[in-house]
Structure formats: structure tokens, C-alpha cells
Design a protein around this motif. Structure first.
Motif, PDB file in Angstrom:
ATOM      1  N   TYR A 210     -12.198 -30.966  36.722  1.00 30.93           N
ATOM      2  CA  TYR A 210     -13.111 -31.441  37.752  1.00 30.93           C
ATOM      3  C   TYR A 210     -12.367 -31.822  39.029  1.00 30.93           C
ATOM      4  CZ  TYR A 210     -16.974 -31.582  34.395  1.00 30.93           C
ATOM      5  OH  TYR A 210     -17.949 -31.240  33.497  1.00 30.93           O
ATOM      6  N   GLN A 211     -11.161 -32.365  38.895  1.00 33.36           N
ATOM      7  CA  GLN A 211     -10.369 -32.705  40.063  1.00 33.36           C
ATOM      8  C   GLN A 211      -9.951 -31.446  40.814  1.00 33.36           C
ATOM      9  OE1 GLN A 211      -9.756 -35.582  41.484  1.00 33.36           O
ATOM     10  NE2 GLN A 211      -8.479 -34.662  43.097  1.00 33.36           N
ATOM     11  N   GLU A 212      -9.557 -30.414  40.082  1.00 36.08           N
ATOM     12  CA  GLU A 212      -9.175 -29.154  40.710  1.00 36.08           C
ATOM     13  C   GLU A 212     -10.367 -28.532  41.438  1.00 36.08           C
ATOM     14  OE1 GLU A 212      -7.496 -26.587  37.813  1.00 36.08           O
ATOM     15  OE2 GLU A 212      -5.729 -27.837  37.452  1.00 36.08           O
ATOM     16  N   LEU A 213     -11.541 -28.571  40.811  1.00 35.55           N
ATOM     17  CA  LEU A 213     -12.732 -28.007  41.443  1.00 35.55           C
ATOM     18  C   LEU A 213     -13.122 -28.804  42.681  1.00 35.55           C
ATOM     19  CD1 LEU A 213     -14.868 -27.180  38.266  1.00 35.55           C
ATOM     20  CD2 LEU A 213     -13.694 -25.561  39.758  1.00 35.55           C
ATOM     21  N   HIS A 214     -12.965 -30.128  42.607  1.00 34.03           N
ATOM     22  CA  HIS A 214     -13.279 -30.975  43.758  1.00 34.03           C
ATOM     23  C   HIS A 214     -12.371 -30.624  44.939  1.00 34.03           C
ATOM     24  CE1 HIS A 214     -14.334 -34.506  46.121  1.00 34.03           C
ATOM     25  NE2 HIS A 214     -13.043 -34.763  46.246  1.00 34.03           N
ATOM     26  N   GLU A 215     -11.085 -30.459  44.667  1.00 35.04           N
ATOM     27  CA  GLU A 215     -10.142 -30.144  45.724  1.00 35.04           C
ATOM     28  C   GLU A 215     -10.394 -28.759  46.299  1.00 35.04           C
ATOM     29  OE1 GLU A 215      -6.348 -30.654  43.950  1.00 35.04           O
ATOM     30  OE2 GLU A 215      -6.488 -32.851  43.870  1.00 35.04           O
ATOM     31  N   LYS A 216     -10.787 -27.832  45.411  1.00 34.79           N
ATOM     32  CA  LYS A 216     -11.009 -26.449  45.846  1.00 34.79           C
ATOM     33  C   LYS A 216     -12.242 -26.328  46.722  1.00 34.79           C
ATOM     34  CE  LYS A 216     -11.461 -21.753  44.019  1.00 34.79           C
ATOM     35  NZ  LYS A 216     -11.500 -20.912  42.782  1.00 34.79           N
ATOM     36  N   THR A 217     -13.253 -27.153  46.436  1.00 30.30           N
ATOM     37  CA  THR A 217     -14.519 -27.016  47.146  1.00 30.30           C
ATOM     38  C   THR A 217     -14.729 -28.072  48.222  1.00 30.30           C
ATOM     39  OG1 THR A 217     -15.648 -28.371  45.459  1.00 30.30           O
ATOM     40  CG2 THR A 217     -15.632 -25.975  45.157  1.00 30.30           C
ATOM     41  N   ALA A 218     -13.730 -28.939  48.438  1.00 28.01           N
ATOM     42  CA  ALA A 218     -13.863 -29.999  49.443  1.00 28.01           C
ATOM     43  C   ALA A 218     -13.969 -29.387  50.837  1.00 28.01           C
ATOM     44  CB  ALA A 218     -12.673 -30.947  49.363  1.00 28.01           C
ATOM     45  N   LEU A 219     -14.803 -29.981  51.652  1.00 27.02           N
ATOM     46  CA  LEU A 219     -14.940 -29.521  53.035  1.00 27.02           C
ATOM     47  C   LEU A 219     -13.678 -29.834  53.823  1.00 27.02           C
ATOM     48  CD1 LEU A 219     -18.583 -30.683  53.796  1.00 27.02           C
ATOM     49  CD2 LEU A 219     -17.801 -28.381  53.237  1.00 27.02           C
ATOM     50  N   GLN A 220     -13.253 -28.862  54.619  1.00 22.98           N
ATOM     51  CA  GLN A 220     -12.041 -29.052  55.407  1.00 22.98           C
ATOM     52  C   GLN A 220     -12.343 -29.851  56.678  1.00 22.98           C
ATOM     53  OE1 GLN A 220      -9.041 -28.036  54.233  1.00 22.98           O
ATOM     54  NE2 GLN A 220     -10.157 -27.392  52.394  1.00 22.98           N
TER      55      GLN A 220
END
Length: 220
Positions: A210-220
Motif C-alpha cells: 500500500y505504501q508503494e502504491l501510495h507513492e506511485k499514485t501520489a500527485l506531483q
């Protein structure tokens, strides 16, 4: 035990699996997890023999794996037109009435034509057909898709009851169905299985994913 060594699979010139190695013990449920396109279905198709690997070795009980040992529930299921659910199941158990025992759990209208079934009913019918083959290896590709909560509970119960005499591999896009049903989760990433998690590590794996997915999909 299923043993895989350096499995390579290509489709249309594209490498899908590369140097994949792993072991899957009998009496356990093995979840295969990966993002869309990671190769989960390709991996199961390779085990069953739908796809011929370009390299590598797949053995069962130290002999080359054959589909005669495998029952395979595919993501999408095909049924002949104009037959009832009961007629379909008799293709797998012509000399027995075993399907009536399973249907005490699934409650399918087996005298009705299959084309009248809902998506979830068709999934349960296909699963019954797989179970009635009574083979030592079960490959279940998205077995919980289309099922309501009660049916998901039934499938979970069946998997728990039969796993002691079988080797079960299953995929799911719903992580909780894997953590609830599996003894091990094998993470398919970068064309290979790069990590195996035992049940006591599932919470850690879930938090990491879930942490990896959060980082991958976080708005820049």
C-alpha cells in the motif's frame, strides 16, 4: 511439490516471464500477486500447458509437470449453448452424484439453462466443474470475481477443506482474499517471483504494498 527453475515465457516477441524460479508445496494455498500486466495469468497458462515456455523447467513430484494432474479455473469461462448446469457438471462426474453434494453449498438451479445464469452463478458452476475433476493441483485465476459475500465465504470454506491433499495456486486483484485464504503469497514483479511471504508476514507485506502504491499514485 511443484518446482520451477528459470522459466522464460515470450508472447508476440515480448518477454513476459524471465528467469522465474519458485517452489509450491502440497497442502498449502499459494497466492500469486502482482500489478496488472505482471504476468499472473501467463504464469498459470504456462503451468497448465496453454503456453509453451521458451526456456526453463517445471516439475511435479520430480517429474515433468503434465496437465493430467491439474484442474484450471480460468478467469473467463466457456459453456456450451443449450445445456443445463447439471448437464455441464455431468461432463466431469458421469458415474457419480458428487455434484449434488457440492450444490448443497452453491445452491445453483442445475435444471436451468446456463445462459440464464448470472455472472456469479456461472463462476460457481465453473468452480464446481474444476472441483469434480479431483486432481492434485488446482489453478484458480480470479476465483472470487463476480461472487457475492456469501458465495465468497463458501469458496473460502471449500479451499480450506480440500487444501490438505492438494497444491493450490490462486490469483486475485483483491488483496484481502489472498491474505484470508493463502498460506504463502508469491509476489510477481519484474518478470519473476522476487519475494515470498509467509502468513505471519502478510501484514508487513500489505503495508509495504500500500505504501508503494501510495507513492506511485501520489500527485506531483
Amino acid at each position: 511439490m511443484i518446482s520451477i527453475k528459470n522459466l522464460n515465457v515470450e508472447q508476440k516477441g515480448k518477454v513476459i516471464l524471465q528467469h522465474l524460479t519458485g517452489q509450491f508445496e502440497q497442502g498449502q494455498v499459494h497466492g500469486i500477486v502482482g500489478l496488472n500486466g505482471a504476468g499472473k495469468t501467463t504464469f498459470l497458462n504456462s503451468l497448465y500447458g496453454f503456453i509453451k515456455p521458451t526456456a526453463g523447467e517445471i516439475t511435479y513430484q520430480e517429474k515433468k509437470l503434465s496437465k493430467k494432474y491439474i484442474s484450471y479455473l480460468e478467469t473467463s469461462n466457456y459453456f456450451y449453448a443449450g445445456i443445463t448446469g447439471g448437464e455441464y457438471l455431468k461432463l466431469f462426474c458421469k458415474a457419480t452424484e458428487k455434484h449434488k453434494e457440492w450444490n448443497k453449498l452453491f445452491l445453483l438451479p442445475l435444471n436451468n439453462l446456463i445462459e440464464s445464469y448470472s455472472t456469479g452463478m456461472k463462476k460457481k458452476l465453473a468452480l464446481m466443474g474444476v472441483l469434480l475433476q479431483n486432481k492434485p493441483i488446482l489453478l484458480l485465476d480470479e476465483p472470487f470475481n463476480g461472487l457475492d459475500l456469501e458465495s465468497m465465504w463458501v469458496v473460502k470454506r471449500i479451499i480450506s477443506d480440500i487444501k490438505h491433499t492438494k497444491t493450490i495456486l490462486l490469483t486475485s486483484h483483491i488483496l484481502e482474499t489472498l491474505t484470508d485464504n493463502c498460506d504463502f503469497i508469491h509476489r510477481l514483479e519484474h518478470k519473476k517471483i522476487n519475494q515470498v511471504y509467509a502468513k505471519e508476514d502478510f501484514k508487513q507485506f500489505q503495508e509495504l504494498l500500500y505504501q508503494e502504491l501510495h507513492e506511485k499514485t501520489a500527485l506531483q
